[in-house]
Write a protein that holds these residues in place. Structure first.
Motif, short mmCIF file in Angstrom:
data_model
loop_
_atom_site.label_atom_id
_atom_site.label_comp_id
_atom_site.label_asym_id
_atom_site.label_seq_id
_atom_site.Cartn_x
_atom_site.Cartn_y
_atom_site.Cartn_z
N ASN A 173 -6.66 16.02 2.75
CA ASN A 173 -8.21 16.06 2.16
C ASN A 173 -8.68 17.68 1.76
OD1 ASN A 173 -10.79 14.74 1.56
ND2 ASN A 173 -11.42 15.40 3.64
N LEU A 225 -6.61 3.95 3.68
CA LEU A 225 -7.17 4.05 4.92
C LEU A 225 -7.09 2.62 5.59
CD1 LEU A 225 -10.66 6.12 4.40
CD2 LEU A 225 -8.22 6.93 4.69
N PRO A 233 -5.75 13.81 -3.59
CA PRO A 233 -6.63 12.24 -3.47
C PRO A 233 -5.97 11.53 -2.55
CG PRO A 233 -5.22 12.49 -5.35
CD PRO A 233 -5.12 13.91 -4.77
N ILE A 234 -6.81 11.00 -1.87
CA ILE A 234 -6.50 9.69 -0.82
C ILE A 234 -7.01 8.47 -1.32
CG2 ILE A 234 -6.54 8.97 1.61
CD1 ILE A 234 -7.11 11.97 2.25
N ALA A 235 -6.29 7.42 -1.69
CA ALA A 235 -6.89 6.36 -2.27
C ALA A 235 -7.46 5.65 -0.96
CB ALA A 235 -5.65 5.36 -2.93
N LEU A 236 -8.42 4.79 -1.20
CA LEU A 236 -9.37 4.20 -0.26
C LEU A 236 -8.50 3.33 0.30
CD1 LEU A 236 -12.11 3.72 1.01
CD2 LEU A 236 -12.77 2.35 -0.88
N THR A 237 -7.61 2.68 -0.60
CA THR A 237 -6.49 1.65 0.20
C THR A 237 -5.81 2.26 1.45
OG1 THR A 237 -6.09 1.24 -2.16
CG2 THR A 237 -4.93 -0.03 -0.57
N ILE A 241 0.95 -1.27 0.18
CA ILE A 241 -0.11 0.08 0.04
C ILE A 241 0.88 1.07 -0.04
CG2 ILE A 241 -1.67 1.24 1.42
CD1 ILE A 241 -2.58 -1.33 2.54
N LEU A 263 -15.93 2.19 7.85
CA LEU A 263 -15.08 2.30 6.61
C LEU A 263 -15.54 1.09 5.87
CD1 LEU A 263 -12.73 3.11 5.55
CD2 LEU A 263 -11.32 1.71 6.92
N LEU A 266 -10.59 7.50 10.99
CA LEU A 266 -9.38 7.59 10.10
C LEU A 266 -9.08 9.00 9.42
CD1 LEU A 266 -10.37 4.19 8.62
CD2 LEU A 266 -8.20 4.70 9.73
N MET A 267 -10.03 9.62 9.00
CA MET A 267 -9.82 11.17 8.29
C MET A 267 -9.21 11.81 9.44
SD MET A 267 -9.97 10.48 5.09
CE MET A 267 -10.08 12.13 4.60
N LEU A 306 -15.76 8.63 -3.15
CA LEU A 306 -16.75 7.76 -2.30
C LEU A 306 -17.72 8.74 -1.28
CD1 LEU A 306 -14.75 4.83 -1.81
CD2 LEU A 306 -16.99 4.88 -2.85
N THR A 362 -9.66 -1.07 -4.03
CA THR A 362 -9.77 0.01 -3.26
C THR A 362 -8.78 1.22 -3.89
OG1 THR A 362 -8.21 -1.00 -1.65
CG2 THR A 362 -10.61 -1.10 -1.05
N SER A 363 -7.56 0.73 -4.42
CA SER A 363 -6.73 1.32 -4.73
C SER A 363 -7.34 2.14 -6.22
CB SER A 363 -5.35 0.91 -5.34
OG SER A 363 -5.68 -0.04 -6.38
N THR A 373 -0.39 3.06 -4.82
CA THR A 373 0.14 1.89 -4.44
C THR A 373 1.30 1.37 -5.33
OG1 THR A 373 -1.56 0.86 -5.69
CG2 THR A 373 -2.33 1.28 -3.58
N ILE A 416 -7.10 -4.72 -1.86
CA ILE A 416 -6.15 -3.56 -2.19
C ILE A 416 -6.26 -3.15 -3.63
CG2 ILE A 416 -3.54 -3.22 -2.03
CD1 ILE A 416 -3.39 -5.07 0.28
N PHE A 444 -10.02 3.79 -6.18
CA PHE A 444 -10.98 4.81 -5.96
C PHE A 444 -10.45 5.75 -4.81
CE2 PHE A 444 -13.27 1.43 -8.00
CZ PHE A 444 -14.15 2.41 -8.56
N THR A 445 -10.72 7.04 -4.63
CA THR A 445 -10.35 7.87 -3.70
C THR A 445 -11.41 8.06 -2.64
OG1 THR A 445 -11.14 10.00 -4.46
CG2 THR A 445 -8.85 9.29 -5.29
N VAL A 446 -11.10 8.45 -1.44
CA VAL A 446 -12.14 8.44 -0.37
C VAL A 446 -12.93 9.91 -0.72
CG1 VAL A 446 -12.19 9.08 1.89
CG2 VAL A 446 -10.46 7.90 1.38
#
Lengths: 413, 413
Positions: free
Chosen positions: A154, A165, A159-163, A77, B162, A144-145, B144, B136-137, A86, B133, B139-141
């Protein structure tokens, strides 16, 4: 023993969560499990890492057990401190090699006998969607945020990849698996370590204590030491380089390095600090003390003494060092013949071509600039023209080239 | 055929993304794969679901293939529209039973021959952390959290697990696996369906088109029809109940129900609407038309006719229905003898005790209130006192009790 404990809990510490509970655990007499993670995509240990390793060593001397986690899953990650990409999965072989490299260096400081090595793949290799769902259901997005770097990115629309988190969750899960009593990390790991506390409690374990250390500023005097910023001193660095890098860093870093990287007692440090502040101490002498102490830790006393004398001779007095790289005239001719930009006069070794061919400079333009600045010497005499050349190389010591203060080369017949 | 296509693409449609592309796909002549998901934790189909099922049926009649996804994995997370709790995993057996129940009802509307049934567990059962992984990689937070219900809850400080952010990703991944050409859903599914488009493109597939239908308002006239709000009409409901529930809902819902749940042509609907607006039409007559149309779809013509006559007789004219629940005096005595609050006079059946024992009312206080309001009749005569009792039950038809307009019971000797 009490004095030692006191020292371990106060010297070079940024924050302990929760200090009273850690104290109680230490008093219980039970050997504690001290967790520290490592990123196998970065196997080279530098002094920034050594800060934490020294602390682990101190705890080991009190009888406790170190548990190193090879982060072969979180490495995929990436430590989400700024980037959102990633990384490609390292092959199992690369991870094994990197871990071996890392541990070799690690055991220069930490006691191998009191160290347990664990791999995330032991538990994440068979981690399934159902496990991910169970794990992610325990934490909210807002929780988490709240992490400083996430909220900053943010807010900045980055951008913050969901991964990303998932990263703190995996690290937290490691603590559950190894039943960590204390997790060690830099102060920038605070959030992740606290997640471990939370998750352990949710899963019915006593929460780990968190031992956070200051971040070591790199040789640039500006930013956290890191390989990518090229402001680092590697543990594997030869003694002369290590010594030289420490000597060349800004004076104001010295006291932190003493505190975080040496055992010079606090009282002694207070005296040194006072001397420097009153300008009764000599900063150069103090820095030599520091450099010698650190080089000695990784290379032993004789090498440290030699590094010091090398520094004094070559850097301070500008003399030629005992040893320097050597190249033969024939090799030099061969290399230059492959350089399409080299001068094409039979038998002539142009100075610019030589500097480039021997990697003493990075480019022809750097060579020319350094000659103009008077920073290039041949056999102790300044080279004044970029049209100069090496005509004859005498037998025996040959011809010595020097670029700047520290780049030396000997050319032999 | 063109007229039919036009009808399918305009009648009861909230939004199509992208209309031109869907049109092109339909013109290509290839049978399209029409995806629709179902939540196996909620196996009962009500008219709210029928809106989409009717649309699928219309596409089937044009030669296309329906792909139903049994959401046995997303059901664990729960449709994150308000709550943040994950549900316990349904057992494989429960999922199978629920899917069977669902499909039985589903095929009352949709053509079984042109339906493919797929289970998320086919692909998520073996989905591992590495897959999570990878997914989720992509898409960004922020992407969503842009979903309307997430951003609303976030702004309101309400927790979002989450896990809930994974929900749209899993649904999107379904589209990739089944290679959906079109995904169908209520307009509240827009975000999730669009994620499917994005993911398919990232994974090298042509993006699915998205066909969104309006949400059917429930019988309360206020909120989306749903089981939990108890404002629903189930497909399995007996004809009389179905008819009665439609008749009792607010008039203003009629036109939507006509549009979304019947094939009454648009022109005819325009005429009905105009008549109602000009007050030249009779709303009761129009609603009967609607009720009869819908009951007929699920129970056939004769049952619909009977339901209509039952409604007219029992509800409108207040006559006793053809059939009503029956209980014997001895059973009644037995039940009352178990009620500690019942009157204890030998041989006396107090009216309050009887109403409670036969479940015609929920409590003694409700019984007393209804008697005071004159809403309780015995053999067609109002019961005026809560101290009344049934002394003798005549042979033959026995004694008839009526509570309110529709609750009837016959007590026999």
């Amino acid at each position: 023993m009490e004095a030692k404990l006191e020292y371990v809990l106060t010297r070079g510490v940024a924050e302990i969560i929760i200090r009273e509970e850690l104290y109680r655990l230490l008093e219980s007499g039970r050997p504690l499990r001290l967790k520290m993670g490592f990123d196998p995509s970065r196997p080279d240990i530098h002094l920034g890492h050594v800060v934490g390793m020294r602390k682990l060593r101190q705890f080991q001397e009190l009888g406790h057990q170190v548990v190193v986690i090879v982060g072969d899953w979180t490495a995929q990650i990436g430590d989400p401190s700024g980037t959102s990409q990633t990384r490609p999965m390292l092959s199992a072989e690369e991870v094994r090699d990197n871990a071996e490299t890392y541990m070799q260096q690690f055991f220069k400081v930490v006691d191998r006998e009191k160290t347990e090595l664990r791999w995330q793949s032991e538990w994440f290799g068979d981690f399934r969607l159902a496990d991910v769902i169970r794990l992610t259901s325990k934490f909210t997005v807002a929780q988490l945020m709240a992490r400083e770097d996430f909220s900053r990115r943010n807010a900045g629309g980055k951008p913050i990849a969901l991964t990303e988190l998932l990263y703190p969750l995996l690290q937290a899960y490691d603590s559950v698996v190894v039943r960590a009593d204390v997790e060690f990390g830099g102060i920038d790991q605070k959030f992740n370590c606290l997640m471990g506390r939370d998750l352990q409690q949710m899963m019915g374990q006593p929460p780990q204590q968190v031992f956070l250390m200051p971040l070591l500023v790199g040789t640039d005097g500006q930013q956290k030491m890191s390989k990518s910023l090229d402001n680092y001193i590697a543990v594997e660095e030869p003694p002369e380089n290590m010594y030289g890098k420490i000597m060349s860093m800004p004076d104001r870093l010295m006291m932190d390095y003493f505190e975080l990287l040496t055992d010079v007692p606090d009282l002694e440090l207070a005296r040194i600090r006072a001397d420097l502040e009153n300008q009764t101490g000599n900063p150069m002498a103090v820095k030599k003390l520091l450099a010698q102490d650190i080089v000695k830790q990784f290379h032993g006393e004789p090498a440290a003494v030699e590094a010091a004398s090398h520094f004094e001779k070559v850097v301070q007095r500008g003399e030629a060092p005992e040893e320097m790289p050597v190249i033969s005239v024939s090799e030099l001719h061969q290399r230059i013949s492959r350089d399409p930009a080299a001068r094409r006069e039979a038998g002539i070794l142009g100075i610019v071509d030589v500097l480039v061919a021997t990697d003493l400079v990075k480019s022809r333009s750097e060579a020319k600039r350094l000659i103009r600045q008077g920073a290039v010497e041949m056999n102790g005499r300044r080279v004044v023209s970029e049209m100069s050349s090496l005509d004859r190389v005498p037998a025996g010591d040959g011809t010595t080239l020097r670029v700047g203060k520290q780049r030396w080369l000997r050319i032999v017949g």
